[in-house]
Design a protein around this motif. Structure first.
Motif, short mmCIF file in Angstrom:
data_model
loop_
_atom_site.label_atom_id
_atom_site.label_comp_id
_atom_site.label_asym_id
_atom_site.label_seq_id
_atom_site.Cartn_x
_atom_site.Cartn_y
_atom_site.Cartn_z
N GLY A 132 0.90 -1.34 0.01
CA GLY A 132 0.26 0.10 0.11
C GLY A 132 0.65 1.17 0.10
O GLY A 132 1.84 1.30 0.77
N VAL A 133 0.38 2.26 -0.89
CA VAL A 133 1.17 3.43 -0.83
C VAL A 133 0.27 4.65 -0.98
O VAL A 133 -1.04 4.36 -1.34
CB VAL A 133 2.01 3.43 -2.09
CG1 VAL A 133 3.11 2.78 -1.80
CG2 VAL A 133 1.35 3.03 -3.36
N PRO A 134 0.46 5.78 -0.77
CA PRO A 134 -0.43 6.94 -0.94
C PRO A 134 -0.68 7.04 -2.37
O PRO A 134 0.28 7.19 -3.51
CB PRO A 134 0.24 8.34 -0.44
CG PRO A 134 1.19 7.55 0.49
CD PRO A 134 1.62 6.44 -0.08
N MET A 135 -2.11 7.26 -3.06
CA MET A 135 -2.27 7.37 -4.26
C MET A 135 -3.39 8.26 -4.51
O MET A 135 -3.26 9.40 -5.04
CB MET A 135 -2.47 5.97 -5.10
CG MET A 135 -2.72 6.20 -6.47
SD MET A 135 -3.21 4.70 -7.58
CE MET A 135 -3.21 5.31 -9.28
N SER A 136 -4.55 8.14 -4.01
CA SER A 136 -5.61 8.73 -4.15
C SER A 136 -5.64 10.37 -3.43
O SER A 136 -5.97 11.20 -3.90
CB SER A 136 -6.77 8.22 -3.60
OG SER A 136 -6.80 7.70 -2.32
N ASP A 137 -4.71 10.06 -2.44
CA ASP A 137 -4.77 11.54 -1.56
C ASP A 137 -3.22 11.92 -1.62
O ASP A 137 -2.92 12.85 -0.94
CB ASP A 137 -5.01 11.26 -0.26
CG ASP A 137 -5.11 12.23 0.61
OD1 ASP A 137 -5.62 13.13 0.23
OD2 ASP A 137 -4.89 12.16 1.88
N ALA A 138 -2.43 11.42 -2.72
CA ALA A 138 -0.79 11.96 -2.85
C ALA A 138 -0.62 13.38 -3.50
O ALA A 138 0.39 13.81 -2.78
CB ALA A 138 -0.29 10.86 -3.36
N LEU A 139 -1.17 13.54 -4.52
CA LEU A 139 -0.86 14.84 -5.17
C LEU A 139 -1.61 15.88 -5.16
O LEU A 139 -3.05 15.60 -5.58
CB LEU A 139 -0.75 14.32 -6.66
CG LEU A 139 0.38 13.18 -6.88
CD1 LEU A 139 0.45 12.80 -8.16
CD2 LEU A 139 2.05 13.87 -6.38
#
Length: 528
Positions: A132-139
């Motif tokens: 798991g990594v930040p994606m939907s909330d990352a940029l």
């Protein structure tokens, strides 16, 4: 007083005159104020190649058991946090800006699709490395003081990646009427023309996106079989939009500029050799696990993967030798046996053996995957001896004995392989076995994959290779063990669907040599 007012108004007017030109005067002509794909994409690809190659060198090939480094950074010394900045700040931030710049803008569909495809690939690499990594909330866009970011689960990341790729595949239009929508310099699929312009090949970009979609779909099956089936079906709906030739392999290439455009591997491995000597602790050598499969199936691709033993040495260096005991039935006659009379009397000649210990060199020598014997272990006694313990044959060698990585993979203008033709074939075979998708049989796709791999390396003998038990569809073979007897090369293809999948997985594993991300993902999700 009148004169004072007039002068004051004149002064104020002069100020507003300056303000009219303020934005123009304070604009840096060397800075880009809007994200345009043609301006940033080559750098984005270059940074991606170096970042993923660093992981491949330090971890990926070891995790995939393709190659071994005698010394490497351990997790206690490096948790991989440096990759986060490189991915999010140096690569994804610009891609995200480009995606937003072109989103929904008519006439820029191909540029939008390219940005989405590369962004999907980056997140696929990251979820492969970390989970798991930040994606939907990352940029974020605009100014923000946000400091807390949500980590998406692996299932959420795969779902979002597949959404990006679905959008991209549908956006690509190789027949676009908009000339501004075709990149004039494409660092991935650029086709150099007589005008020296590397025009983007949109058809190949669509094949990349669709093959990546099939790859990610199959990767997600342990998390959601429904998600895998749905997106595999979308990808297989257009089989002609999947990689189908050596020319369509996704492999951007470094250049030959030693100062600005050299391969990460050349910089790390070959450039130091110009002024120093080879160090077997930092030069990748053939891993014993892969070696026993290549040896078991007489795989001719080994000559394309690694060098022969001592290839980097000199004639003065000792060859690696394997000691072996050769035996034959005891020859018992008056001329060859001092005890021939006694032997004739006791009647044991049918059981006696004459033996001799010999040493012989072998062309390819792997490196043991674990440098030292684990603590609390000890070597067994040699058969028939109560005093002499066995020795590990891979523990006694010179620095030049192992089979090191072939220079083609690490030269200054090496190719950076992402997905190859064989990947597409084996993915289709797997989708056929699991979901019944595709126009051909699983066996046909499987055999196409092996031929595609041989073609990629310009190696002949694919048909002879496929005639062997274990490689031939639906057959088995038990092969060599490693030097310690901890694991064994084997393929059990006759075991129904499970056996078919094992054959597909293991042939894809071999075909993906030096692509640590794909080799590791196969092991992680299949345990095969």
């Amino acid at each position: 007083k009148k004169i004072t007012y007039i002068c004051l108004l004149a002064f104020i007017g002069s100020l507003f005159g300056c303000v009219d030109k303020f934005e123009e005067i304070n604009t840096n002509n060397n800075k880009m104020y809007t994200a345009e794909l043609p301006n940033i994409f080559a750098g984005t690809v270059y940074r991606t190649m170096n970042t993923v190659s660093e992981f491949n060198f330090m971890n990926g090939n070891l995790f995939a058991r393709y190659l071994v480094l005698g010394f490497r950074t351990t997790p206690s010394q490096d948790e991989g946090n440096g990759y986060f900045k490189k991915f999010y700040v140096d690569i994804l931030r610009d891609l995200n800006d480009c995606e937003l710049e072109y989103e929904g803008k008519a006439g820029f569909e191909n540029r939008s699709a390219i940005a989405k495809t590369w962004k999907a690939y980056i997140y696929y690499v990251m979820v492969s490395m970390y989970g798991g990594v930040p994606m939907s909330d990352a940029l974020l866009t605009g100014n923000s003081n946000k400091r807390d970011f949500k980590y998406d689960t692996e299932l959420e990341v795969y779902t979002n990646i597949l959404k990006l790729l679905d959008d991209a595949v549908n956006l690509y239009n190789p027949e676009t009427p908009y000339t501004a929508d075709v990149l004039m310099q494409d660092p991935v699929f650029g086709v150099t023309t007589n005008t020296s312009v590397a025009l983007a090949n949109v058809a190949k970009w669509r094949k990349f996106a669709n093959t990546l979609r099939l790859n990610v779909a199959m990767q997600s099956q342990n998390l959601s079989m429904d998600l895998a089936r749905e997106n595999a079906a979308k990808a297989m709906e257009h089989e002609d939009w999947l990689i189908a030739s050596v020319d369509e392999i996704v492999q951007p290439q470094w250049g030959t500029d030693r100062a600005a455009d050299r391969s990460f591997y050349w910089d790390r491995l070959l450039r130091p050799l110009e002024t120093g000597t080879l160090s077997d602790s930092t030069f990748p050598a053939l891993a014993e696990y892969l070696a026993i499969y290549l040896f078991t199936f007489n795989d001719p691709r080994i000559e394309a993967f690694v060098e022969k033993s001592n290839a980097r040495g000199t004639s003065a260096d000792k060859l690696f030798q394997v000691r072996d005991t050769i035996t034959r039935p005891h020859v018992c006659d008056i001329t060859s046996c001092e005890d021939w009379m006694d032997h004739l009397v006791d009647g044991m000649n049918d059981f006696r053996r004459d033996s001799i210990i010999v040493g012989h060199s072998v062309p390819y020598v792997p490196m043991r995957e674990q440098v030292r014997m684990p603590s609390d272990w000890e070597a067994a006694y040699k058969p028939g001896s109560n005093t002499e313990r066995t020795t590990d044959p891979l523990n006694t060698r010179s620095v030049y004995n192992p089979s090191y990585i072939k220079e083609e993979f690490i030269k200054i203008d090496a190719k950076f392989r992402i997905l190859n033709w064989a990947d597409a074939c084996f993915l289709k075979a797997e989708a056929k076995v699991l979901f019944g998708l595709g126009s051909k049989s699983a066996q046909e796709y499987y055999e196409e994959g092996i031929r595609a791999s041989f073609a990629q390396y310009e190696i002949s003998g694919a048909d002879e290779y496929m005639a062997q038990d274990g490689v031939k569809w639906g057959t088995d073979k038990i092969g060599f063990k490693d030097s310690r007897g901890l694991y064994q090369a084997q393929i059990i293809g006759s075991n129904g669907q499970e056996g078919q999948l094992e054959q597909i997985y293991k042939q894809r594993y071999i075909a993906d040599f030096f692509n640590g991300i794909e080799g590791w993902n196969l092991e992680r999700r299949t345990r095969a």
